[in-house]
Scaffold this motif. Structure first.
Motif, PDB file in Angstrom:
ATOM      1  N   SER A 166     114.827 -29.712  27.524  1.00 38.63           N
ATOM      2  CA  SER A 166     114.637 -28.301  27.137  1.00 38.63           C
ATOM      3  C   SER A 166     115.165 -28.107  25.723  1.00 38.63           C
ATOM      4  O   SER A 166     116.047 -28.870  25.287  1.00 38.63           O
ATOM      5  N   PRO A 167     114.672 -27.080  25.020  1.00 37.03           N
ATOM      6  CA  PRO A 167     115.227 -26.790  23.697  1.00 37.03           C
ATOM      7  C   PRO A 167     116.727 -26.490  23.788  1.00 37.03           C
ATOM      8  O   PRO A 167     117.489 -26.844  22.877  1.00 37.03           O
ATOM      9  N   ALA A 168     117.168 -25.880  24.887  1.00 38.62           N
ATOM     10  CA  ALA A 168     118.590 -25.544  25.043  1.00 38.62           C
ATOM     11  C   ALA A 168     119.443 -26.807  24.964  1.00 38.62           C
ATOM     12  O   ALA A 168     120.539 -26.805  24.383  1.00 38.62           O
ATOM     13  N   VAL A 197     109.004 -30.199  20.334  1.00 44.11           N
ATOM     14  CA  VAL A 197     108.756 -29.897  21.753  1.00 44.11           C
ATOM     15  C   VAL A 197     107.345 -30.323  22.120  1.00 44.11           C
ATOM     16  O   VAL A 197     106.368 -29.890  21.487  1.00 44.11           O
ATOM     17  N   GLY A 198     107.241 -31.155  23.174  1.00 46.35           N
ATOM     18  CA  GLY A 198     105.960 -31.740  23.564  1.00 46.35           C
ATOM     19  C   GLY A 198     105.899 -33.148  23.002  1.00 46.35           C
ATOM     20  O   GLY A 198     106.030 -33.324  21.785  1.00 46.35           O
ATOM     21  N   GLY A 199     105.726 -34.129  23.880  1.00 42.43           N
ATOM     22  CA  GLY A 199     105.736 -35.524  23.419  1.00 42.43           C
ATOM     23  C   GLY A 199     104.412 -36.218  23.701  1.00 42.43           C
ATOM     24  O   GLY A 199     104.358 -37.418  23.918  1.00 42.43           O
ATOM     25  N   GLY A 200     103.314 -35.443  23.694  1.00 42.53           N
ATOM     26  CA  GLY A 200     101.983 -36.009  23.919  1.00 42.53           C
ATOM     27  C   GLY A 200     101.467 -36.678  22.658  1.00 42.53           C
ATOM     28  O   GLY A 200     102.241 -37.104  21.794  1.00 42.53           O
ATOM     29  N   GLU A 255     117.694 -36.347  12.203  1.00 43.74           N
ATOM     30  CA  GLU A 255     118.162 -36.499  13.583  1.00 43.74           C
ATOM     31  C   GLU A 255     117.171 -35.728  14.451  1.00 43.74           C
ATOM     32  O   GLU A 255     117.069 -34.499  14.338  1.00 43.74           O
ATOM     33  N   THR A 256     116.427 -36.411  15.292  1.00 43.22           N
ATOM     34  CA  THR A 256     115.270 -35.800  15.958  1.00 43.22           C
ATOM     35  C   THR A 256     115.443 -35.804  17.473  1.00 43.22           C
ATOM     36  O   THR A 256     115.709 -36.855  18.058  1.00 43.22           O
ATOM     37  N   THR A 257     115.286 -34.637  18.080  1.00 37.80           N
ATOM     38  CA  THR A 257     115.283 -34.575  19.545  1.00 37.80           C
ATOM     39  C   THR A 257     113.878 -34.224  20.008  1.00 37.80           C
ATOM     40  O   THR A 257     113.307 -33.217  19.585  1.00 37.80           O
ATOM     41  N   LEU A 258     113.341 -35.077  20.858  1.00 37.64           N
ATOM     42  CA  LEU A 258     111.995 -34.878  21.405  1.00 37.64           C
ATOM     43  C   LEU A 258     112.142 -34.272  22.804  1.00 37.64           C
ATOM     44  O   LEU A 258     112.754 -34.879  23.683  1.00 37.64           O
ATOM     45  N   VAL A 259     111.582 -33.074  22.990  1.00 36.59           N
ATOM     46  CA  VAL A 259     111.719 -32.380  24.274  1.00 36.59           C
ATOM     47  C   VAL A 259     110.427 -32.520  25.074  1.00 36.59           C
ATOM     48  O   VAL A 259     109.347 -32.215  24.569  1.00 36.59           O
ATOM     49  N   ALA A 303     112.261 -26.736  13.970  1.00 37.47           N
ATOM     50  CA  ALA A 303     111.589 -27.146  15.205  1.00 37.47           C
ATOM     51  C   ALA A 303     110.082 -27.129  14.998  1.00 37.47           C
ATOM     52  O   ALA A 303     109.553 -26.293  14.258  1.00 37.47           O
ATOM     53  N   VAL A 304     109.402 -28.088  15.645  1.00 36.95           N
ATOM     54  CA  VAL A 304     107.934 -28.066  15.702  1.00 36.95           C
ATOM     55  C   VAL A 304     107.537 -28.061  17.170  1.00 36.95           C
ATOM     56  O   VAL A 304     107.948 -28.934  17.932  1.00 36.95           O
ATOM     57  N   GLU A 305     106.755 -27.098  17.535  1.00 37.32           N
ATOM     58  CA  GLU A 305     106.228 -27.014  18.905  1.00 37.32           C
ATOM     59  C   GLU A 305     104.880 -27.713  18.932  1.00 37.32           C
ATOM     60  O   GLU A 305     104.003 -27.408  18.099  1.00 37.32           O
ATOM     61  N   ALA A 306     104.715 -28.678  19.870  1.00 39.24           N
ATOM     62  CA  ALA A 306     103.438 -29.411  19.993  1.00 39.24           C
ATOM     63  C   ALA A 306     103.092 -29.563  21.471  1.00 39.24           C
ATOM     64  O   ALA A 306     102.712 -30.649  21.921  1.00 39.24           O
ATOM     65  N   VAL A 307     103.256 -28.476  22.239  1.00 31.43           N
ATOM     66  CA  VAL A 307     102.872 -28.524  23.661  1.00 31.43           C
ATOM     67  C   VAL A 307     101.377 -28.205  23.771  1.00 31.43           C
ATOM     68  O   VAL A 307     100.714 -27.893  22.772  1.00 31.43           O
TER      69      VAL A 307
END
Ligand code: NAD
Length: 285
Positions: A76-78, A9-12, A28-32, A86-90
């Motif tokens: 969104s994560p949903a 989460v966070g694509g900066g 398998e990676t989803t970038l939010v 998951a890794v949060e990077a916001v």
């Protein structure tokens, strides 16, 4: 748990690098991201950096193609639902990160591990907002993520041994080297680095030496690749000040007081490379 699907989460700056590394290593990676255009921009950054690695011969064209095929974006994560890790990077804001953790908790597969890439916020406090805090951990990647070998793993007060062992193994799967720290302000990396930078700024403020000589002494004398003032410019002086404030408040110890010159630089808008001027000038290319 067998980890196959990952949500970032966070694509900066950090998030797109983290998604890059997971996709390249077979996940398998989803970038939010928060908005469609930001998600597209983050995916384009990953593609560009994979191209750069391919041109340099670090990865093959097949590896590049496979990584791209494993990378998806979502808003969104949903939407990413069912991931095992998951890794949060916001952005570095506790309220925002707590909100993301609640959303990740609701969307993750049962037993999933939730990690934060925070540089300075308490992992223990973030963990407290999810149903099972034993599955929360800090996974502090370094910038630029595809290049830097270190991942500082931070164990919150509630982090279980199983979660730690899984993240240690995952870090090695990504071709990185883990090093562990407990959840105290600044962990190890910033607790050691930032007071050094702050001290260099005190030396400049007190007129002990010039900025060039301070940097030369630390580069040539201590074999640092970059002097502390130049490094501060690259990190961002606002980021340096925020981390010094975390150390100062977290330990309630005056040895971590931010240098008045650092505060002044931030007040004046001289934030380093990103604003075109910090201790040094960075004219627009
Ligand atoms: P950044 O500002 O480049 O990226 C943050 C991203 O988060 C932005 O793209 C923003 O659009 C996105 N975002 C904000 N709200 C969102 C939401 N609700 N959902 C999805 N995305 C959202 O910041 P960064 O430098 O990549 O830092 C991210 C984290 O990594 C911070 O916690 C920071 O402390 C940490 N970190 C940064 C560095 C570094 O050198 N930049 C190094 C290590 C750790």
């Amino acid at each position: 748990m067998d980890i196959q699907r990952v949500c970032v989460v966070g694509g900066g700056t950090m998030g797109n690098g983290i998604a890059h590394v997971f996709a390249l290593h077979g996940f398998e990676t989803t970038l939010v991201e928060a908005k469609r255009e930001l998600a597209d921009k983050a995916a384009a950054a990953v593609a560009k950096n994979l191209d750069r690695q391919t041109a340099k011969g670090t990865i093959t064209a097949e590896q590049r193609q496979a990584a791209l095929s494993r990378l998806k974006t979502a808003l969104s994560p949903a939407e990413a639902k069912g991931f095992q890790f998951a890794v949060e990077a916001v952005s570095e804001r506790l309220d925002l990160k707590k909100q993301i953790f609640r959303e990740l908790d609701a969307a993750a597969a049962p037993g999933a591990i939730l990690a934060t890439n925070t540089s300075s916020l308490p992992v223990t406090e973030l963990a407290a907002v999810v149903r099972d805090p034993s599955r929360v951990i800090g996974m502090h990647f370094m910038n630029p993520v595809p290049v830097m070998k270190l991942v500082e793993i931070i164990r919150g007060l509630q982090t279980s041994d199983e979660t730690y062992a899984a993240v240690d193994a995952l870090t090695r799967t990504l071709g990185k080297t883990p090093a562990v720290a407990k959840d105290f302000p600044g962990f190890i990396s910033n607790r050691v680095l930032m007071p050094m930078i702050n001290e260099a700024i005190f030396c400049l403020m007190e007129g002990v030496s010039s900025k060039e000589d301070i940097d030369t002494i630390m580069k040539l004398g201590m074999a640092h690749p970059m002097g502390p003032l130049q490094l501060a410019d690259y990190i961002g002086l606002d980021v340096c000040l925020a981390i010094m404030n975390v150390l100062h408040e977290g330990f309630a110890d005056s040895k971590y007081r931010p240098c008045p010159l650092l505060k002044q630089m931030v007040q004046s808008g001289r934030l380093g490379v990103k604003s075109g001027r910090g201790f040094y000038d960075y004219p627009a290319k």
